[in-house]
Design a protein around this motif. Structure first.
Motif, PDB file in Angstrom:
ATOM      1  N   LEU A   1       0.812  -1.214   0.000  1.00  0.00           N
ATOM      2  CA  LEU A   1       0.000   0.000   0.000  1.00  0.00           C
ATOM      3  C   LEU A   1       0.852   1.274   0.000  1.00  0.00           C
ATOM      4  O   LEU A   1       0.333   2.365  -0.257  1.00  0.00           O
ATOM      5  CB  LEU A   1      -0.924   0.009   1.223  1.00  0.00           C
ATOM      6  CG  LEU A   1      -1.944  -1.133   1.316  1.00  0.00           C
ATOM      7  CD1 LEU A   1      -2.697  -1.049   2.637  1.00  0.00           C
ATOM      8  CD2 LEU A   1      -2.906  -1.099   0.146  1.00  0.00           C
ATOM      9  N   LEU A   2       2.131   1.134   0.277  1.00  0.00           N
ATOM     10  CA  LEU A   2       3.005   2.293   0.330  1.00  0.00           C
ATOM     11  C   LEU A   2       3.560   2.598  -1.061  1.00  0.00           C
ATOM     12  O   LEU A   2       3.741   1.700  -1.885  1.00  0.00           O
ATOM     13  CB  LEU A   2       4.156   2.054   1.307  1.00  0.00           C
ATOM     14  CG  LEU A   2       3.757   1.819   2.769  1.00  0.00           C
ATOM     15  CD1 LEU A   2       4.993   1.692   3.643  1.00  0.00           C
ATOM     16  CD2 LEU A   2       2.858   2.939   3.280  1.00  0.00           C
ATOM     17  N   PRO A   3       3.870   3.851  -1.338  1.00  0.00           N
ATOM     18  CA  PRO A   3       4.342   4.226  -2.677  1.00  0.00           C
ATOM     19  C   PRO A   3       5.841   3.987  -2.850  1.00  0.00           C
ATOM     20  O   PRO A   3       6.609   4.018  -1.888  1.00  0.00           O
ATOM     21  CB  PRO A   3       4.038   5.724  -2.734  1.00  0.00           C
ATOM     22  CG  PRO A   3       4.194   6.176  -1.312  1.00  0.00           C
ATOM     23  CD  PRO A   3       3.683   5.033  -0.461  1.00  0.00           C
ATOM     24  N   ASP A   4       6.231   3.735  -4.097  1.00  0.00           N
ATOM     25  CA  ASP A   4       7.645   3.720  -4.484  1.00  0.00           C
ATOM     26  C   ASP A   4       8.493   2.749  -3.666  1.00  0.00           C
ATOM     27  O   ASP A   4       9.682   3.010  -3.409  1.00  0.00           O
ATOM     28  CB  ASP A   4       8.243   5.129  -4.362  1.00  0.00           C
ATOM     29  CG  ASP A   4       7.445   6.167  -5.141  1.00  0.00           C
ATOM     30  OD1 ASP A   4       6.957   5.829  -6.234  1.00  0.00           O
ATOM     31  OD2 ASP A   4       7.308   7.298  -4.643  1.00  0.00           O
ATOM     32  N   VAL A   5       7.906   1.623  -3.283  1.00  0.00           N
ATOM     33  CA  VAL A   5       8.661   0.669  -2.471  1.00  0.00           C
ATOM     34  C   VAL A   5       9.845   0.104  -3.248  1.00  0.00           C
ATOM     35  O   VAL A   5      10.927  -0.114  -2.693  1.00  0.00           O
ATOM     36  CB  VAL A   5       7.737  -0.468  -1.980  1.00  0.00           C
ATOM     37  CG1 VAL A   5       8.545  -1.589  -1.332  1.00  0.00           C
ATOM     38  CG2 VAL A   5       6.714   0.076  -0.985  1.00  0.00           C
TER      39      VAL A   5
END
Length: 261
Positions: free
Chosen positions: A152-156
């Motif tokens: 769900l987090l961006p740019d992982v």
């Protein structure tokens, strides 16, 4: 076309070699083997993968008429260890790139790093909760909860790369969506089967040269801790710290990975 001299085992599981092929389109001496997907309802997908690896390796070595350099990235290191046990006479040397001995712990390190980077994100709390629940009740169900919250987090995927790997990170982010780059069901089935096995480190019968590269900015590796494990398996190994993240082959040159200084 010359016969391959390098047999490459990509990471993952189920992360295809599309990134490496795109970076090294003219490296005909490397056999960029795309590992097979897990069969539907396979009872032991990781063991199937091990068997397929030995079969393909023997085929390529026979065609080349000589022992091969085995280069393995991340999770692929476990397949390299298997080859070194099953067919040491066909292995010329081994190069391990950011080998993850314990993939579950490596993924958890990445999740904790992502939380620190994205603490202010709206979904960061979900990841914090999932990590806390895993700590209270470790196991595969809680692990996959962490993995779901991490997504769900961006740019992982940017976290995989070092400060000088911006171009590689952009290429990775673009290619990961191509067909064949990643297969989720295979990843889950294979990694769950892998985690059910005993992976106590044992010394390999392979006595030839071994190089192990750890990225200085790798969010998944604890180089000091992991080195102790790989020294048990390959006491003769040379260890090298490189200025990359988790994918040295995508930030360095092929030559720099094959012959680290």
């Amino acid at each position: 076309m010359a016969a391959p001299s390098v047999f490459y085992l990509h990471g993952g599981p189920a992360l295809g070699p599309v990134f490496e092929r795109a970076r090294y389109p003219d490296a005909d001496h490397v056999h960029w083997w795309h590992q097979p997907l897990a069969k539907p309802c396979a009872a032991r997908p990781f063991l199937d993968l091990q068997e397929a690896t030995v079969t393909e390796f023997r085929r390529v070595a026979a065609a080349a008429g000589q022992p091969l350099t085995v280069m393995a990235s991340s999770f692929g290191a476990h397949l390299a260890v298997h080859l070194a046990r099953q067919a040491p006479e066909l292995v010329k040397e081994i190069v391990l790139l950011a080998p993850t001995f314990n993939p579950e712990q490596a993924a958890l390190r990445l999740a904790r790093r992502a939380f620190r980077v994205h603490t202010g994100h709206e979904h960061a709390g979900k990841l914090a909760t999932a990590l806390a629940m895993y700590e209270d009740d470790p196991g595969r169900p809680r692990f996959w909860d962490v993995f779901g919250a991490l997504s769900l987090l961006p740019d992982v995927t940017e976290l995989y790369f070092g400060p000088a790997g911006a171009d590689a990170a952009r290429s990775f982010a673009e290619l990961i969506h191509q067909p064949g780059a990643f297969d989720g069901p295979t990843s889950v089935a294979t990694s769950d089967d892998f985690s059910a096995l005993d992976h106590s480190p044992m010394q390999s019968p392979f006595a030839g040269p071994v190089s192990v590269l750890f990225g200085a900015y790798d969010p998944m590796i604890d180089a000091e801790q992991d080195r102790q494990v790989w020294e048990v398996i390959f006491p003769q190994a040379g260890f090298f710290k490189v200025e990359t993240g988790h994918f040295p082959l995508l930030e360095l040159t092929l030559e720099e990975c094959l012959a680290p200084a």
